[in-house]
Design a protein around this motif. Structure first.
Motif, PDB file in Angstrom:
ATOM      1  N   GLY A 157      -7.651  -1.137   2.537  1.00  0.00           N
ATOM      2  CA  GLY A 157      -7.690   0.012   1.646  1.00  0.00           C
ATOM      3  C   GLY A 157      -7.467   1.343   2.335  1.00  0.00           C
ATOM      4  O   GLY A 157      -6.935   2.282   1.727  1.00  0.00           O
ATOM      5  N   ASN A 158      -7.860   1.445   3.600  1.00  0.00           N
ATOM      6  CA  ASN A 158      -7.666   2.704   4.326  1.00  0.00           C
ATOM      7  C   ASN A 158      -6.314   2.769   5.039  1.00  0.00           C
ATOM      8  O   ASN A 158      -6.008   3.758   5.714  1.00  0.00           O
ATOM      9  CB  ASN A 158      -8.787   2.933   5.333  1.00  0.00           C
ATOM     10  CG  ASN A 158      -8.844   1.873   6.427  1.00  0.00           C
ATOM     11  OD1 ASN A 158      -7.984   0.997   6.513  1.00  0.00           O
ATOM     12  ND2 ASN A 158      -9.870   1.932   7.255  1.00  0.00           N
ATOM     13  N   GLY A 159      -5.508   1.716   4.903  1.00  0.00           N
ATOM     14  CA  GLY A 159      -4.167   1.724   5.464  1.00  0.00           C
ATOM     15  C   GLY A 159      -4.076   1.533   6.958  1.00  0.00           C
ATOM     16  O   GLY A 159      -3.020   1.751   7.551  1.00  0.00           O
ATOM     17  N   ARG A 160      -5.127   1.067   7.600  1.00  0.00           N
ATOM     18  CA  ARG A 160      -5.128   0.952   9.055  1.00  0.00           C
ATOM     19  C   ARG A 160      -4.926  -0.468   9.567  1.00  0.00           C
ATOM     20  O   ARG A 160      -4.570  -0.658  10.727  1.00  0.00           O
ATOM     21  CB  ARG A 160      -6.447   1.512   9.606  1.00  0.00           C
ATOM     22  CG  ARG A 160      -6.633   2.994   9.340  1.00  0.00           C
ATOM     23  CD  ARG A 160      -7.941   3.493   9.904  1.00  0.00           C
ATOM     24  NE  ARG A 160      -8.127   4.922   9.622  1.00  0.00           N
ATOM     25  CZ  ARG A 160      -9.203   5.629   9.962  1.00  0.00           C
ATOM     26  NH1 ARG A 160     -10.203   5.019  10.598  1.00  0.00           N
ATOM     27  NH2 ARG A 160      -9.280   6.903   9.655  1.00  0.00           N
ATOM     28  N   ALA A 201       0.843  -1.197   0.000  1.00  0.00           N
ATOM     29  CA  ALA A 201       0.000   0.000   0.000  1.00  0.00           C
ATOM     30  C   ALA A 201       0.875   1.243   0.000  1.00  0.00           C
ATOM     31  O   ALA A 201       1.984   1.239   0.545  1.00  0.00           O
ATOM     32  CB  ALA A 201      -0.935   0.012   1.203  1.00  0.00           C
ATOM     33  N   ILE A 202       0.357   2.303  -0.609  1.00  0.00           N
ATOM     34  CA  ILE A 202       1.029   3.603  -0.633  1.00  0.00           C
ATOM     35  C   ILE A 202      -0.045   4.658  -0.406  1.00  0.00           C
ATOM     36  O   ILE A 202      -0.868   4.911  -1.292  1.00  0.00           O
ATOM     37  CB  ILE A 202       1.731   3.866  -1.980  1.00  0.00           C
ATOM     38  CG1 ILE A 202       2.600   2.681  -2.386  1.00  0.00           C
ATOM     39  CG2 ILE A 202       2.540   5.153  -1.926  1.00  0.00           C
ATOM     40  CD1 ILE A 202       2.922   2.642  -3.856  1.00  0.00           C
ATOM     41  N   LEU A 203      -0.077   5.248   0.771  1.00  0.00           N
ATOM     42  CA  LEU A 203      -1.100   6.248   1.056  1.00  0.00           C
ATOM     43  C   LEU A 203      -0.679   7.137   2.207  1.00  0.00           C
ATOM     44  O   LEU A 203       0.129   6.751   3.052  1.00  0.00           O
ATOM     45  CB  LEU A 203      -2.459   5.603   1.330  1.00  0.00           C
ATOM     46  CG  LEU A 203      -2.663   4.711   2.542  1.00  0.00           C
ATOM     47  CD1 LEU A 203      -4.157   4.488   2.756  1.00  0.00           C
ATOM     48  CD2 LEU A 203      -1.993   3.364   2.401  1.00  0.00           C
ATOM     49  N   ASP A 204      -1.231   8.349   2.195  1.00  0.00           N
ATOM     50  CA  ASP A 204      -0.911   9.349   3.219  1.00  0.00           C
ATOM     51  C   ASP A 204       0.586   9.566   3.368  1.00  0.00           C
ATOM     52  O   ASP A 204       1.105   9.733   4.480  1.00  0.00           O
ATOM     53  CB  ASP A 204      -1.522   8.948   4.570  1.00  0.00           C
ATOM     54  CG  ASP A 204      -3.022   9.185   4.618  1.00  0.00           C
ATOM     55  OD1 ASP A 204      -3.512   9.988   3.812  1.00  0.00           O
ATOM     56  OD2 ASP A 204      -3.691   8.565   5.459  1.00  0.00           O
ATOM     57  N   GLY A 205       1.292   9.561   2.247  1.00  0.00           N
ATOM     58  CA  GLY A 205       2.715   9.851   2.265  1.00  0.00           C
ATOM     59  C   GLY A 205       3.593   8.740   2.786  1.00  0.00           C
ATOM     60  O   GLY A 205       4.786   8.952   3.046  1.00  0.00           O
ATOM     61  N   LYS A 206       3.051   7.526   2.948  1.00  0.00           N
ATOM     62  CA  LYS A 206       3.816   6.400   3.466  1.00  0.00           C
ATOM     63  C   LYS A 206       3.679   5.189   2.554  1.00  0.00           C
ATOM     64  O   LYS A 206       2.654   5.007   1.894  1.00  0.00           O
ATOM     65  CB  LYS A 206       3.348   6.026   4.875  1.00  0.00           C
ATOM     66  CG  LYS A 206       3.534   7.137   5.906  1.00  0.00           C
ATOM     67  CD  LYS A 206       3.011   6.712   7.271  1.00  0.00           C
ATOM     68  CE  LYS A 206       3.198   7.822   8.292  1.00  0.00           C
ATOM     69  NZ  LYS A 206       2.671   7.431   9.626  1.00  0.00           N
ATOM     70  N   TRP A 245      -5.400   4.544  -3.390  1.00  0.00           N
ATOM     71  CA  TRP A 245      -6.041   5.843  -3.204  1.00  0.00           C
ATOM     72  C   TRP A 245      -5.778   6.361  -1.799  1.00  0.00           C
ATOM     73  O   TRP A 245      -5.825   5.611  -0.825  1.00  0.00           O
ATOM     74  CB  TRP A 245      -7.546   5.730  -3.416  1.00  0.00           C
ATOM     75  CG  TRP A 245      -7.941   5.597  -4.850  1.00  0.00           C
ATOM     76  CD1 TRP A 245      -8.067   4.434  -5.563  1.00  0.00           C
ATOM     77  CD2 TRP A 245      -8.252   6.656  -5.753  1.00  0.00           C
ATOM     78  NE1 TRP A 245      -8.443   4.705  -6.848  1.00  0.00           N
ATOM     79  CE2 TRP A 245      -8.579   6.054  -7.003  1.00  0.00           C
ATOM     80  CE3 TRP A 245      -8.315   8.048  -5.642  1.00  0.00           C
ATOM     81  CZ2 TRP A 245      -8.934   6.807  -8.122  1.00  0.00           C
ATOM     82  CZ3 TRP A 245      -8.668   8.801  -6.752  1.00  0.00           C
ATOM     83  CH2 TRP A 245      -8.974   8.179  -7.975  1.00  0.00           C
ATOM     84  N   ASN A 246      -5.511   7.657  -1.696  1.00  0.00           N
ATOM     85  CA  ASN A 246      -5.437   8.277  -0.381  1.00  0.00           C
ATOM     86  C   ASN A 246      -6.851   8.388   0.186  1.00  0.00           C
ATOM     87  O   ASN A 246      -7.831   8.527  -0.567  1.00  0.00           O
ATOM     88  CB  ASN A 246      -4.777   9.646  -0.475  1.00  0.00           C
ATOM     89  CG  ASN A 246      -3.280   9.527  -0.702  1.00  0.00           C
ATOM     90  OD1 ASN A 246      -2.590   8.804   0.003  1.00  0.00           O
ATOM     91  ND2 ASN A 246      -2.773  10.216  -1.713  1.00  0.00           N
ATOM     92  N   PRO A 247      -7.001   8.291   1.508  1.00  0.00           N
ATOM     93  CA  PRO A 247      -8.336   8.229   2.116  1.00  0.00           C
ATOM     94  C   PRO A 247      -9.244   9.408   1.785  1.00  0.00           C
ATOM     95  O   PRO A 247     -10.463   9.261   1.791  1.00  0.00           O
ATOM     96  CB  PRO A 247      -8.030   8.177   3.616  1.00  0.00           C
ATOM     97  CG  PRO A 247      -6.689   7.540   3.696  1.00  0.00           C
ATOM     98  CD  PRO A 247      -5.937   8.054   2.514  1.00  0.00           C
ATOM     99  N   GLN A 290      -7.649 -12.545   2.434  1.00  0.00           N
ATOM    100  CA  GLN A 290      -7.820 -11.186   1.949  1.00  0.00           C
ATOM    101  C   GLN A 290      -8.824 -10.438   2.812  1.00  0.00           C
ATOM    102  O   GLN A 290      -9.583 -11.037   3.577  1.00  0.00           O
ATOM    103  CB  GLN A 290      -8.300 -11.183   0.496  1.00  0.00           C
ATOM    104  CG  GLN A 290      -9.720 -11.738   0.306  1.00  0.00           C
ATOM    105  CD  GLN A 290     -10.178 -11.672  -1.141  1.00  0.00           C
ATOM    106  OE1 GLN A 290      -9.880 -12.545  -1.937  1.00  0.00           O
ATOM    107  NE2 GLN A 290     -10.903 -10.619  -1.474  1.00  0.00           N
ATOM    108  N   PHE A 291      -8.806  -9.119   2.687  1.00  0.00           N
ATOM    109  CA  PHE A 291      -9.847  -8.302   3.285  1.00  0.00           C
ATOM    110  C   PHE A 291     -11.040  -8.258   2.345  1.00  0.00           C
ATOM    111  O   PHE A 291     -10.891  -8.238   1.122  1.00  0.00           O
ATOM    112  CB  PHE A 291      -9.357  -6.871   3.532  1.00  0.00           C
ATOM    113  CG  PHE A 291      -8.464  -6.719   4.729  1.00  0.00           C
ATOM    114  CD1 PHE A 291      -8.948  -6.986   6.006  1.00  0.00           C
ATOM    115  CD2 PHE A 291      -7.149  -6.301   4.590  1.00  0.00           C
ATOM    116  CE1 PHE A 291      -8.126  -6.849   7.112  1.00  0.00           C
ATOM    117  CE2 PHE A 291      -6.327  -6.159   5.696  1.00  0.00           C
ATOM    118  CZ  PHE A 291      -6.815  -6.435   6.963  1.00  0.00           C
ATOM    119  N   GLY A 292     -12.227  -8.188   2.921  1.00  0.00           N
ATOM    120  CA  GLY A 292     -13.424  -8.076   2.103  1.00  0.00           C
ATOM    121  C   GLY A 292     -13.875  -6.649   1.903  1.00  0.00           C
ATOM    122  O   GLY A 292     -14.744  -6.383   1.072  1.00  0.00           O
ATOM    123  N   ASP A 293     -13.280  -5.707   2.661  1.00  0.00           N
ATOM    124  CA  ASP A 293     -13.692  -4.311   2.599  1.00  0.00           C
ATOM    125  C   ASP A 293     -12.490  -3.414   2.828  1.00  0.00           C
ATOM    126  O   ASP A 293     -11.442  -3.844   3.297  1.00  0.00           O
ATOM    127  CB  ASP A 293     -14.776  -4.027   3.633  1.00  0.00           C
ATOM    128  CG  ASP A 293     -14.282  -4.269   5.058  1.00  0.00           C
ATOM    129  OD1 ASP A 293     -13.453  -5.182   5.251  1.00  0.00           O
ATOM    130  OD2 ASP A 293     -14.719  -3.550   5.966  1.00  0.00           O
TER     131      ASP A 293
END
Length: 406
Positions: free
Chosen positions: A132-135, A90-95, A373-375, A182-185
């Protein structure tokens, strides 16, 4: 099931040259870029293999015919060492979140802290996937699955029902593979474990409730499926091939009643990437009614709108793929024939403000595998955007940040 067609939107119809069409057709026939899940025949609970890669010779030939365009900010890689594409999760929020041999890491790629000095190991195990939200992240040990909270850096085991499952390999020492988990959401609440033989566990990590889906109960004895499951509004979406060699049907299973119903079933449908939307509609790429493109289907009125497409009847070739923003207002569309990526707004069932952001670069996989995608949905990071157009297919040399506004 009869599905009515709506007319084309104002989007420009793509016209591919005979040379490029011939190049891609030949590559796909030889296994260069295959549609989702056409790798094996149909059997009892067959998990279809998938290939989403363009062969090297096809990328070279396409690349020579196009002028390079990259309308975005090229971000530096955080380390001097080369990183395999599959290791960047993943690549999001600058990380950037990625695997190394020693475990799962994060490093800044934007701001004053960007670079190797920001490198931090999160866990001493390689992660399988990042939400997807990077958390959240998932990793496995043997037959056990663990959910890792990236912010709190706390892990917990995910309940999975493996005992006494018909046909499931319980050999001592067996391990779950990346494609099994995998994640479903996008939020990382639902964890999906494919146990094989058409049995799928869906775990709601908020309640630790596990539901086992047995596909043969509604698909019969002859079917195949791809590892492209999604959970939306408490329903599991499953692409299925029933009694044929193509993934042409989409079903959903209610996670309370475990009852299944068709979402989109049609004799002239060949389903590729898909995304159920919050308003109940379905966005998908693939082939439908003699066209290859990106479509918007409304199951309430059984209407299908072509957002962008071209006439194509080759069932082994997909010309388009897409990646949708978290707020469902922006979309990246990849044209595989001319190696072009456009970004557009998705409003009222139409594409608006469409512009080309990448052209002539060697994107060797489908865009939904490359984009993070960034959040806030205002920008998207794409790996494998090779600066200057040259690299091997395995290593990432650049990341491009694309804005949804000009």
């Amino acid at each position: 099931m009869k599905v009515q067609r709506m007319g084309r939107t104002a989007s420009t119809k793509v016209k591919s040259s005979g040379l490029l069409a011939g190049i891609l057709a030949a590559a796909v026939a030889l296994g260069g870029c295959s549609a989702m899940g056409t790798g094996t025949g149909i059997g009892t609970g067959t998990a279809l293999s998938s290939s989403f890669l363009l062969s090297e010779d096809v990328r070279e030939d396409i690349h020579k015919t196009e002028a390079l365009l990259l309308d975005g900010q090229v971000l530096p890689m955080p380390l001097d060492e080369q990183i395999d594409a599959e290791d960047i999760l993943a690549i999001l929020d600058g990380k950037m979140y990625f695997n190394r041999k020693q475990g799962f890491y994060v490093a800044a790629i934007e701001g004053e802290e960007a670079g190797e000095s920001s490198l931090s190991q999160l866990i001493g195990k390689q992660a399988t996937v990042v939400s997807g939200n990077g958390r959240k992240a998932l990793y496995s040990e043997g037959m056990s699955v663990f959910l890792y909270d990236i912010e709190s850096r706390v892990s917990k085991e995910v309940p999975v029902v493996l005992e006494h499952t018909e046909g499931v390999d319980e050999t001592p020492g067996r391990r779950l593979y990346e494609s099994d988990v995998q994640f479903g959401d996008a939020e990382g609440r639902y964890v999906i474990v494919n146990k094989g033989m058409g049995e799928i566990d869906v775990t709601d990590t908020a309640t630790d409730t596990v539901k086992t889906i047995r596909l043969k109960e509604f698909a019969g004895d002859s079917y195949g499926y791809a590892h492209n499951f999604k959970v939306v509004q408490n329903e599991l979406y499953v692409p299925l091939a029933i009694g044929s060699g193509q993934l042409e049907d989409l079903y959903k299973v209610n996670l309370d009643s475990l009852k299944a119903e068709p979402v989109l079933v049609s004799a002239d449908l060949y389903l590729g990437a898909y995304q159920p939307l919050a308003d109940g509609k379905l966005l998908f790429a693939g082939q439908f009614s003699g066209e290859d493109g990106v479509f918007l289907y409304d199951p309430a009125i059984k209407y299908c709108t072509t957002l962008i497409g071209a006439t194509d009847t080759d069932p082994y070739r997909h010309n388009y793929s897409f990646s949708l923003s978290p707020d469902e207002k922006h979309i990246l569309i990849q044209n595989l024939v001319n190696e072009e990526v456009t970004i557009a707004d998705l409003r009222d069932g139409k594409l608006e403000n469409k512009r080309t952001v990448i052209k002539g670069y060697k994107l060797f996989a489908l865009i939904w595998l490359l984009a993070s995608w960034n959040p806030d949905s205002q920008s998207v990071n794409v790996k494998l955007a090779y600066e200057g157009g040259g690299s091997s297919i395995e290593k990432v040399e650049g990341i491009v940040k694309l804005s949804t506004s000009k």
